[in-house]
Design a protein around this motif. Sequence first.
Motif, PDB file in Angstrom:
ATOM      1  N   UNK A 162      50.242  17.319  98.806  1.00 32.64           N
ATOM      2  CA  UNK A 162      50.222  17.431  97.351  1.00 32.64           C
ATOM      3  C   UNK A 162      51.593  17.803  96.793  1.00 32.64           C
ATOM      4  N   UNK A 163      52.319  18.657  97.519  1.00 30.08           N
ATOM      5  CA  UNK A 163      53.657  19.026  97.071  1.00 30.08           C
ATOM      6  C   UNK A 163      54.619  17.853  97.098  1.00 30.08           C
ATOM      7  N   UNK A 164      54.537  17.040  98.151  1.00 28.51           N
ATOM      8  CA  UNK A 164      55.393  15.861  98.245  1.00 28.51           C
ATOM      9  C   UNK A 164      55.076  14.857  97.138  1.00 28.51           C
ATOM     10  N   UNK A 165      53.793  14.619  96.916  1.00 32.89           N
ATOM     11  CA  UNK A 165      53.402  13.662  95.880  1.00 32.89           C
ATOM     12  C   UNK A 165      53.831  14.153  94.497  1.00 32.89           C
ATOM     13  N   UNK A 166      53.750  15.446  94.296  1.00 34.04           N
ATOM     14  CA  UNK A 166      54.178  16.001  93.011  1.00 34.04           C
ATOM     15  C   UNK A 166      55.672  15.787  92.794  1.00 34.04           C
ATOM     16  N   UNK A 167      56.454  15.886  93.889  1.00 36.24           N
ATOM     17  CA  UNK A 167      57.897  15.678  93.784  1.00 36.24           C
ATOM     18  C   UNK A 167      58.233  14.251  93.364  1.00 36.24           C
ATOM     19  N   UNK A 191      63.964  14.462 100.492  1.00 38.40           N
ATOM     20  CA  UNK A 191      62.925  15.322  99.921  1.00 38.40           C
ATOM     21  C   UNK A 191      61.939  15.744 101.000  1.00 38.40           C
ATOM     22  N   UNK A 192      61.568  14.807 101.870  1.00 38.10           N
ATOM     23  CA  UNK A 192      60.646  15.088 102.973  1.00 38.10           C
ATOM     24  C   UNK A 192      61.176  16.223 103.840  1.00 38.10           C
ATOM     25  N   UNK A 193      62.443  16.119 104.241  1.00 40.31           N
ATOM     26  CA  UNK A 193      63.036  17.116 105.129  1.00 40.31           C
ATOM     27  C   UNK A 193      63.099  18.488 104.452  1.00 40.31           C
ATOM     28  N   UNK A 194      63.590  18.534 103.234  1.00 35.64           N
ATOM     29  CA  UNK A 194      63.731  19.807 102.530  1.00 35.64           C
ATOM     30  C   UNK A 194      62.370  20.452 102.298  1.00 35.64           C
ATOM     31  N   UNK A 195      61.413  19.657 101.851  1.00 31.07           N
ATOM     32  CA  UNK A 195      60.099  20.216 101.501  1.00 31.07           C
ATOM     33  C   UNK A 195      59.363  20.721 102.737  1.00 31.07           C
ATOM     34  N   UNK A 196      59.290  19.904 103.770  1.00 27.57           N
ATOM     35  CA  UNK A 196      58.541  20.299 104.969  1.00 27.57           C
ATOM     36  C   UNK A 196      59.223  21.460 105.682  1.00 27.57           C
ATOM     37  N   UNK A 197      60.556  21.448 105.744  1.00 26.44           N
ATOM     38  CA  UNK A 197      61.265  22.551 106.385  1.00 26.44           C
ATOM     39  C   UNK A 197      60.996  23.868 105.673  1.00 26.44           C
TER      40      UNK A 197
END
Length: 206
Positions: A162-167, A191-197
Amino acid sequence: MALWLLNYQAWEFEPGLFLKDVAPRPGNPFGSAAAAGIVLLTSEEEARVLSHPFHKVPLITSVSADRKLYGEEAAKRRGAPVPAEGVRRGIMHMRNAPASVYWFRLEINGKIVGHKIGWAFDWRQRLRQFNSIALSTLGGLRYRQHSIQDFNTAREAYNVEQGLLKAFDHLRHSSNREVITGIKVKQIEEVWHVHITSVMLGSRLQ
């Protein structure tokens, strides 16, 4: 002039709601009267019904209604079989089971046309499901694995999805809100790397 009505929302009551409890009228007028039309509840009966727990559920629309609202092509896409993401409220008893967040590329003849971000207990099975429906062997859409991140619980995976989709909210496709378009792979990777990390580091520090 033809008139038609369209439902926009639907709700489902939790078990335990009985007519005899909310509308205890002598002689039960609902049986015979309902055959002739709608039987209205009194204000007291309505209050009893609305006091019972209920939740919002997906609304199933017809192709003809979608055609009026969205046009012919959109109606075809909305009415076609799509990979089931699962009714999340039906699997929440497994919210503590391991799950993954996936990023699949959508390709047609080798050209990337979109990206699918979601979560699943078994991302390999999900990928097979998508491709079996897309009929890529006949020249249709093909889903390809790009990146996978495993999490200890489905709750974590869902929140990350949900956080990724919101981004990427401004790039989400109108026919499938888990598909994003109009963006380069490198931009998603950043975005994937920053968010998941950040999420993984945060969960480890708790």
